[in-house]
Write a protein that holds these residues in place. Structure first.
Motif, PDB file in Angstrom:
ATOM      1  N   ARG A   1      -3.267  54.744  39.098  1.00 12.08           N
ATOM      2  CA  ARG A   1      -4.734  54.613  39.125  1.00 12.08           C
ATOM      3  C   ARG A   1      -5.149  53.349  38.369  1.00 12.08           C
ATOM      4  O   ARG A   1      -4.408  52.868  37.494  1.00 12.08           O
TER       5      ARG A   1
ATOM      6  N   LEU B   1      -6.729  48.306  33.371  1.00  5.24           N
ATOM      7  CA  LEU B   1      -5.696  49.307  33.093  1.00  5.24           C
ATOM      8  C   LEU B   1      -5.046  49.796  34.379  1.00  5.24           C
ATOM      9  O   LEU B   1      -5.748  50.253  35.290  1.00  5.24           O
TER      10      LEU B   1
ATOM     11  N   PRO C   1      -9.220  45.119  28.921  1.00  6.57           N
ATOM     12  CA  PRO C   1      -8.096  45.027  29.862  1.00  6.57           C
ATOM     13  C   PRO C   1      -8.383  45.743  31.171  1.00  6.57           C
ATOM     14  O   PRO C   1      -9.236  46.624  31.225  1.00  6.57           O
TER      15      PRO C   1
ATOM     16  N   GLU D   1     -13.505  51.959  30.855  1.00  3.36           N
ATOM     17  CA  GLU D   1     -13.540  53.430  30.888  1.00  3.36           C
ATOM     18  C   GLU D   1     -13.802  54.005  32.268  1.00  3.36           C
ATOM     19  O   GLU D   1     -13.803  55.218  32.441  1.00  3.36           O
TER      20      GLU D   1
ATOM     21  N   ASP E   1     -13.158  54.615  36.403  1.00  2.00           N
ATOM     22  CA  ASP E   1     -12.083  54.723  37.380  1.00  2.00           C
ATOM     23  C   ASP E   1     -12.415  53.835  38.584  1.00  2.00           C
ATOM     24  O   ASP E   1     -13.390  54.083  39.290  1.00  2.00           O
TER      25      ASP E   1
ATOM     26  N   PHE F   1      -8.220  51.438  36.112  1.00  2.00           N
ATOM     27  CA  PHE F   1      -9.411  51.657  35.298  1.00  2.00           C
ATOM     28  C   PHE F   1      -9.826  50.347  34.631  1.00  2.00           C
ATOM     29  O   PHE F   1      -8.991  49.468  34.373  1.00  2.00           O
TER      30      PHE F   1
ATOM     31  N   VAL G   1      -2.625  52.691  35.312  1.00  2.00           N
ATOM     32  CA  VAL G   1      -2.110  53.914  34.686  1.00  2.00           C
ATOM     33  C   VAL G   1      -1.240  54.648  35.698  1.00  2.00           C
ATOM     34  O   VAL G   1      -1.657  54.855  36.843  1.00  2.00           O
ATOM     35  N   GLY G   2      -0.076  55.017  35.269  1.00  2.00           N
ATOM     36  CA  GLY G   2       0.856  55.703  36.158  1.00  2.00           C
ATOM     37  C   GLY G   2       1.095  57.136  35.730  1.00  2.00           C
ATOM     38  O   GLY G   2       0.930  57.490  34.554  1.00  2.00           O
TER      39      GLY G   2
END
Lengths: 98, 392
Positions: free
Chosen positions: A61, A90, A88, A66, A68, A63, A92-93
Motif C-alpha cells: 500500500r 510510504l 516521506p 497519513e 492512503d 501512503f 508499506v508491505g
C-alpha cells in the motif's frame, strides 16, 4: 528531493538503509516516483507494481501525510510536503511475523 | 474517549482482587466498574510466541477474566530470545502448557483455557465463537487471513500485530466500524517474497513493544475508553525509534466485508496463500526437483560430481554451512546467475527449504536443467546428518 520509505524486505533487496531519496524531473506523482525508484533500483521491479500492468501489488500500500493513496490515480500530484521532501512517500508491505 | 463497551460487568471483586488491581482501581477511567468489565471479558490470544508472550502476561496481570491461548507448538531454544512467556526449563514443553503455568503463577484469579491445536478452517469458528475479542499473534500469512475471516464472519474484533526485524504494524480490525485485514492487503505476497522472522530474524524486544500495544488496545476495547486503532495502522520502526500512523479505510469491493461479499465461509488458506506443501516436513516429494538430505549425503560420500548452492543470507552462513557450498542469497540470485554454470548439476538449499524452492524455480526458468531443492534445508541436515551442526 523526494523521500521514499520502503518496507524492510525491499530495503534489503535494494541494499539500502533508511529512506531512499530521489530527484524527480517534472510532476511529482506516484507514477513518477515509482518509475524513478525502479530505474535507480531495478531489482525492485515487480515487487511493488506488477511487472506488466504496473498496477500496485495487492500486498503493498502507498501512503503520504497519513493518507492512503493506494487507490488514487497514479498520475495525481502527490502532496506538496512529499514533493518538497518534508514528508516521506510510504510504501508499506504486508508482514506476517509474530 | 468513550467508545461504548459491548462487554458486561462481572460480579463484585473479592478482597484479594481489590488488592491485586488497586492501581487500576485508582484510575478514574478504569475504577471498580472497569475492573469488573475486565473480569467479565473473554479474550482469545492466537499464538503463544513472540507477540503472544507479552499479550498473555499483561492481559493475565490486568485481570482479563477468561483468557484463551491457542498454539500447537513446543518451546524451542530459539524462542527464548523473545518469547518471554517461556523459560529455559520449558524447552521441549508444549507452549500452551508452559503458558498456562506461567500465567497462573502471575494471576491465579483468572480462568485460562488452552487449546493445544493448530487453528484451521475446520476449528477456527468453534475456537473463536465463545470469545469477545481475538488477538492475532500468529506468524504466517495463511493463519492471518484465516483469523481475519473467522473474526469478520463471527463479528469479533481482531487486534492485529505483526513484526519483522526492527519493524512492526498494529491495528484493530472491526468491520463495519473500520476495515478488515483483507481491505488492507487483499492478497498475500507470493511465497518467499517476504521473509518470515524464522528466515530473516527479529529483534527480541520488538514483539514486546508490538504485543504490549495490542494488549493495550484489548483493554481499551473492553473498558470502552480512548480511541481504538480502528481505521488506523500504526507503523513502528525500532531503529529510527519512530511511530507513524496512517489512515486505512474499508474497501467497498472487499470480498469479505465489502458491499457485496462473496466470501461467506472459511476457505483453504494454504491454497489461497500458495504455500500448500511447503511446510509439511515428511510429506511425499511433490516433484522431481527435490532431494532429501540423506540422498545428498550419500552422493557426497560417493564423490558424485555436483555443486551445492546456498541461498541463505550471509548472517546465516556464519552460523553454519555445508562445506563446499557456494553462497548466493536468494535476493541476489537473479543478478548473480551468471556466476553459476547452467551445465552443472546444482543442489540448492536454504534453512528449511522454502527459499531454495523459489531459487530452484528461478534457475529452471533461466534454463538450468539439472537442479534440485534440498527438502528441509540445512535444518534437516543438522537434525538427520550432522547433529553437531548448530540449529537456528
Amino acid at each position: 528531493m523526494i523521500r521514499v520509505a520502503l518496507p524492510v524486505h525491499l530495503r534489503t533487496l535494494a541494499r539500502v538503509s533508511g529512506d531512499v531519496t530521489l530527484d524527480i524531473d517534472g510532476p511529482v506523482t506516484q507514477r513518477s516516483v515509482l518509475d524513478a525508484l525502479e530505474a535507480r533500483y531495478p531489482m525492485l521491479r515487480g515487487t511493488i507494481r506488477d511487472h506488466v500492468t504496473h498496477k500496485r501489488r495487492a500486498f503493498i500500500r502507498f501512503f503520504a501525510c497519513e493518507q492512503d493513496l493506494s487507490n488514487e490515480s497514479p498520475d495525481a500530484p502527490l502532496p506538496d510536503a512529499v514533493a518538497k521532501g518534508a514528508e516521506p512517500y510510504l510504501i508499506v508491505g504486508a508482514m506476517a511475523g509474530g | 474517549m468513550g467508545t461504548p463497551t459491548p462487554f458486561g460487568s462481572a460480579t463484585e471483586l473479592s478482597a484479594s482482587e481489590i488488592a491485586r488491581y488497586s492501581r487500576h482501581l485508582l484510575i478514574p477511567e478504569v475504577a471498580t466498574e472497569g475492573q469488573k468489565r475486565l473480569k467479565a471479558a473473554k479474550v482469545l490470544v492466537i499464538g503463544a510466541g513472540g507477540l503472544g508472550s507479552p499479550l498473555g502476561l499483561y492481559l493475565a496481570a490486568a485481570g482479563v477474566g477468561q483468557l484463551g491461548i491457542v498454539d500447537f507448538d513446543v518451546v524451542e531454544f530459539s524462542n527464548l530470545q523473545r518469547q518471554v512467556l517461556h523459560t529455559t526449563p520449558d524447552v521441549g514443553r508444549r507452549k500452551t502448557e508452559s503458558a498456562a503455568a506461567h500465567l497462573r503463577a502471575i494471576n491465579p484469579e483468572i480462568q485460562i483455557t488452552t487449546y493445544d491445536t493448530r487453528i484451521s478452517s475446520a476449528n477456527a469458528m468453534e475456537l473463536i465463537r465463545p470469545y469477545d475479542i481475538v488477538i492475532d499473534g500468529t506468524d504466517n500469512f495463511p493463519t492471518r487471513y484465516l483469523v481475519n475471516d473467522a473474526c469478520v464472519l463471527l463479528g469479533k474484533s481482531n487486534i492485529y500485530g505483526s513484526i519483522y526485524r526492527f519493524e512492526g504494524q498494529v491495528s484493530v480490525f472491526a468491520p463495519p466500524a473500520g476495515p478488515c485485514y483483507r481491505c488492507l492487503f487483499a492478497e498475500p505476497p507470493p511465497p518467499g517474497m517476504v521473509p518470515s522472522c524464522a528466515e530473516g530474524g527479529v529483534l527480541g524486544i520488538l514483539p514486546g513493544v508490538i504485543g504490549c500495544m495490542q494488549a493495550t488496545e484489548a483493554v481499551k476495547l473492553i473498558l470502552g475508553i480512548g480511541e481504538p486503532l480502528i481505521g488506523r495502522l500504526l507503523l513502528y520502526d525500532a531503529l529510527e525509534m519512530k511511530f507513524r500512523e496512517v489512515r486505512i479505510q474499508r474497501d467497498p469491493q472487499c470480498p469479505l466485508c465489502g458491499e457485496q461479499p462473496t466470501l461467506r465461509e472459511l476457505i483453504d488458506y494454504e491454497q489461497f496463500c500458495g504455500v500448500r506443501g511447503q511446510e509439511a516436513p515428511g510429506a511425499p516429494f511433490e516433484s522431481d526437483f527435490e532431494i532429501s538430505v540423506e540422498e545428498v549425503k550419500a552422493r557426497m560420500d560417493r564423490g558424485d560430481d555436483f555443486d551445492i548452492l546456498d541461498v541463505r543470507n550471509p548472517e546465516e552462513w556464519q552460523i553454519c554451512r555445508l562445506g563446499s557450498a557456494k553462497l548466493v542469497p536468494l535476493g541476489e540470485l537473479q543478478e548473480r546467475m551468471r556466476e553459476l554454470d547452467p551445465a552443472r548439476e546444482w543442489v540448492v538449499h536454504c534453512r528449511s527449504g522454502a527459499r531454495s524452492a523459489k531459487a530452484v524455480e528461478l534457475l529452471r526458468q533461466a534454463g538450468f536443467v539439472n537442479v534440485k531443492n534440498v527438502r528441509g534445508g540445512i535444518s534437516e541436515w543438522a537434525s538427520k546428518i550432522d547433529p553437531s551442526m548448530p540449529k537456528y
